[in-house]
Design a protein around this motif. Structure first.
Motif, short mmCIF file in Angstrom:
data_model
loop_
_atom_site.label_atom_id
_atom_site.label_comp_id
_atom_site.label_asym_id
_atom_site.label_seq_id
_atom_site.Cartn_x
_atom_site.Cartn_y
_atom_site.Cartn_z
N GLU A 64 0.84 -1.20 0.00
CA GLU A 64 0.00 0.00 0.00
C GLU A 64 0.88 1.26 0.00
O GLU A 64 0.59 2.22 -0.71
N ALA A 65 1.95 1.23 0.78
CA ALA A 65 2.86 2.38 0.83
C ALA A 65 3.52 2.60 -0.53
O ALA A 65 3.70 3.75 -0.97
N LEU A 66 3.89 1.53 -1.21
CA LEU A 66 4.46 1.66 -2.56
C LEU A 66 3.44 2.21 -3.55
O LEU A 66 3.79 2.99 -4.45
N GLU A 67 2.19 1.83 -3.37
CA GLU A 67 1.14 2.38 -4.23
C GLU A 67 0.96 3.87 -3.99
O GLU A 67 0.73 4.64 -4.93
N TRP A 68 1.10 4.31 -2.74
CA TRP A 68 0.99 5.74 -2.43
C TRP A 68 2.00 6.56 -3.22
O TRP A 68 1.71 7.67 -3.64
N VAL A 69 3.19 6.00 -3.41
CA VAL A 69 4.24 6.75 -4.11
C VAL A 69 4.40 6.31 -5.56
O VAL A 69 5.34 6.72 -6.26
N GLY A 70 3.48 5.46 -6.03
CA GLY A 70 3.47 5.06 -7.43
C GLY A 70 4.58 4.13 -7.86
O GLY A 70 5.02 4.14 -9.01
N LEU A 71 5.05 3.28 -6.95
CA LEU A 71 6.19 2.40 -7.26
C LEU A 71 5.85 0.91 -7.11
O LEU A 71 6.76 0.09 -7.01
N GLN A 72 4.58 0.57 -7.10
CA GLN A 72 4.22 -0.83 -6.91
C GLN A 72 4.81 -1.73 -8.00
O GLN A 72 5.10 -2.90 -7.75
N ASP A 73 5.03 -1.18 -9.20
CA ASP A 73 5.58 -1.99 -10.30
C ASP A 73 7.08 -2.24 -10.16
O ASP A 73 7.65 -3.03 -10.91
N LEU A 74 7.73 -1.55 -9.22
CA LEU A 74 9.17 -1.70 -9.03
C LEU A 74 9.49 -2.46 -7.75
O LEU A 74 10.63 -2.47 -7.30
N ALA A 75 8.49 -3.10 -7.17
CA ALA A 75 8.65 -3.75 -5.87
C ALA A 75 9.80 -4.75 -5.83
O ALA A 75 10.48 -4.89 -4.80
N GLY A 96 15.18 9.79 -8.24
CA GLY A 96 13.83 10.19 -7.85
C GLY A 96 13.03 9.02 -7.31
O GLY A 96 12.28 9.16 -6.33
N GLU A 97 13.18 7.87 -7.94
CA GLU A 97 12.49 6.66 -7.47
C GLU A 97 13.03 6.23 -6.11
O GLU A 97 12.28 5.77 -5.24
N GLY A 98 14.34 6.38 -5.93
CA GLY A 98 14.95 6.04 -4.65
C GLY A 98 14.39 6.87 -3.51
O GLY A 98 14.12 6.36 -2.42
N GLN A 99 14.19 8.16 -3.77
CA GLN A 99 13.62 9.02 -2.73
C GLN A 99 12.17 8.64 -2.45
O GLN A 99 11.71 8.70 -1.31
N ARG A 100 11.45 8.22 -3.47
CA ARG A 100 10.07 7.78 -3.27
C ARG A 100 10.02 6.49 -2.45
O ARG A 100 9.10 6.29 -1.63
N VAL A 101 10.99 5.60 -2.65
CA VAL A 101 11.08 4.40 -1.81
C VAL A 101 11.33 4.81 -0.35
O VAL A 101 10.71 4.26 0.57
N ILE A 140 10.42 7.52 1.06
CA ILE A 140 9.16 8.06 1.57
C ILE A 140 8.22 6.92 1.96
O ILE A 140 7.61 6.93 3.03
N ALA A 141 8.12 5.92 1.09
CA ALA A 141 7.26 4.77 1.38
C ALA A 141 7.71 4.06 2.66
O ALA A 141 6.89 3.66 3.49
N GLN A 193 7.48 16.46 -7.97
CA GLN A 193 6.73 15.20 -7.86
C GLN A 193 6.74 14.71 -6.41
O GLN A 193 5.70 14.29 -5.88
N ILE A 194 7.90 14.77 -5.77
CA ILE A 194 8.03 14.33 -4.37
C ILE A 194 7.14 15.18 -3.47
O ILE A 194 6.42 14.67 -2.60
N MET A 195 7.17 16.50 -3.66
CA MET A 195 6.38 17.38 -2.80
C MET A 195 4.89 17.17 -2.99
O MET A 195 4.11 17.24 -2.02
#
Length: 238
Positions: free
Chosen positions: A130-141, A151-156, A158-159, A185-187
């Motif tokens: 669910e946390a990965l879905e919040w930041v839009g990274l569920q496909d990179l699990a 940018g994806e690393g920072q989103r991880v 955050i998750a 995007q992060i903000m």
């Protein structure tokens, strides 16, 4: 402590020894309060005391003088174990350096925060996804950190911080290593989580891109509060 405030700082001063009996005063008589679901920032130049103040609120340090109350706890009176419990359960941290564990997948990095809470496997996995879905990274699990962008690393990161649904999220220069597109995007993600989860966000930053999103801006200089300004709703970014 006033029950309305989840963070209350009263005459907080922080001094660091520099040798020969001398001290450097990083914070000087800070008086601030923060309520549930605020989206606020400590802004100012390097050396103004932003990170020191975040560290005290996050129970990584304690005041030399004054009182710091966080979620009803006096930071200076907490034992090491009590401080760790406060951080593990109630406070999330986002730093400019992502600190992802390279041998773990994106999913495992996020799930790791819940292992410290002894949460059951099925609940843990559901919360992490669910946390990965919040930041839009569920496909990179299933990816490893070296296979994703900055940018994806920072989103991880955050998750990983938000997966435990903390009451308080502390972000120290979270966009410092990102380009403008990723910073915005992060903000936007953090602003959305603030509204969805009612988590109080407190940033330390001198990045104008971050400041655009803040509901409240507290300007620090030489360890003192210079200005405490609430942004007019009509002027804020949507």
């Amino acid at each position: 402590m006033d029950s309305e405030h989840i963070i209350q700082l009263e005459h907080v001063t922080k001094k660091f020894p520099v040798g020969d009996g001398r001290h450097f005063t990083a914070l000087k008589d800070i008086n601030l309060t923060f309520d549930k679901a605020e989206f606020a920032g400590l802004v100012g130049p390097s050396g103004s005391g932003k990170t020191t103040l975040l560290n005290i609120i996050g129970s990584l340090d304690s005041p030399t003088e004054g009182k710091a109350m966080v979620l009803g706890k006096n930071i200076a009176e907490l034992s090491h174990k009590e401080s760790a419990h406060l951080r593990n359960i109630h406070i999330g941290f986002i730093f400019q350096v992502y600190n992802l564990l390279p041998v773990y997948t994106v999913f495992e990095n996020v799930e790791f925060a819940l292992l410290l809470q002894n949460i059951g496997e099925s609940e843990r996995k559901k919360a992490a996804m669910e946390a990965l879905e919040w930041v839009g990274l569920q496909d990179l699990a299933d990816k490893k950190p070296d296979k994703i962008s900055g940018g994806e690393g920072q989103r991880v990161a955050i998750a990983r911080a938000i997966v435990k649904r903390p009451s308080i999220m502390l972000a120290d220069e979270p966009t410092a290593n990102l380009d403008a597109k990723n910073a915005h995007q992060i903000m936007k993600i953090l602003k959305g989580l603030n509204k969805e989860l009612d988590t109080t966000f407190l940033f330390s930053t001198h990045d104008e891109k971050v400041m655009q999103y803040l509901d409240r801006t507290i300007s620090l200089r030489d360890g003192k509060v210079e200005k405490d300004k609430t942004t007019n709703e009509s002027n804020k970014l949507s």
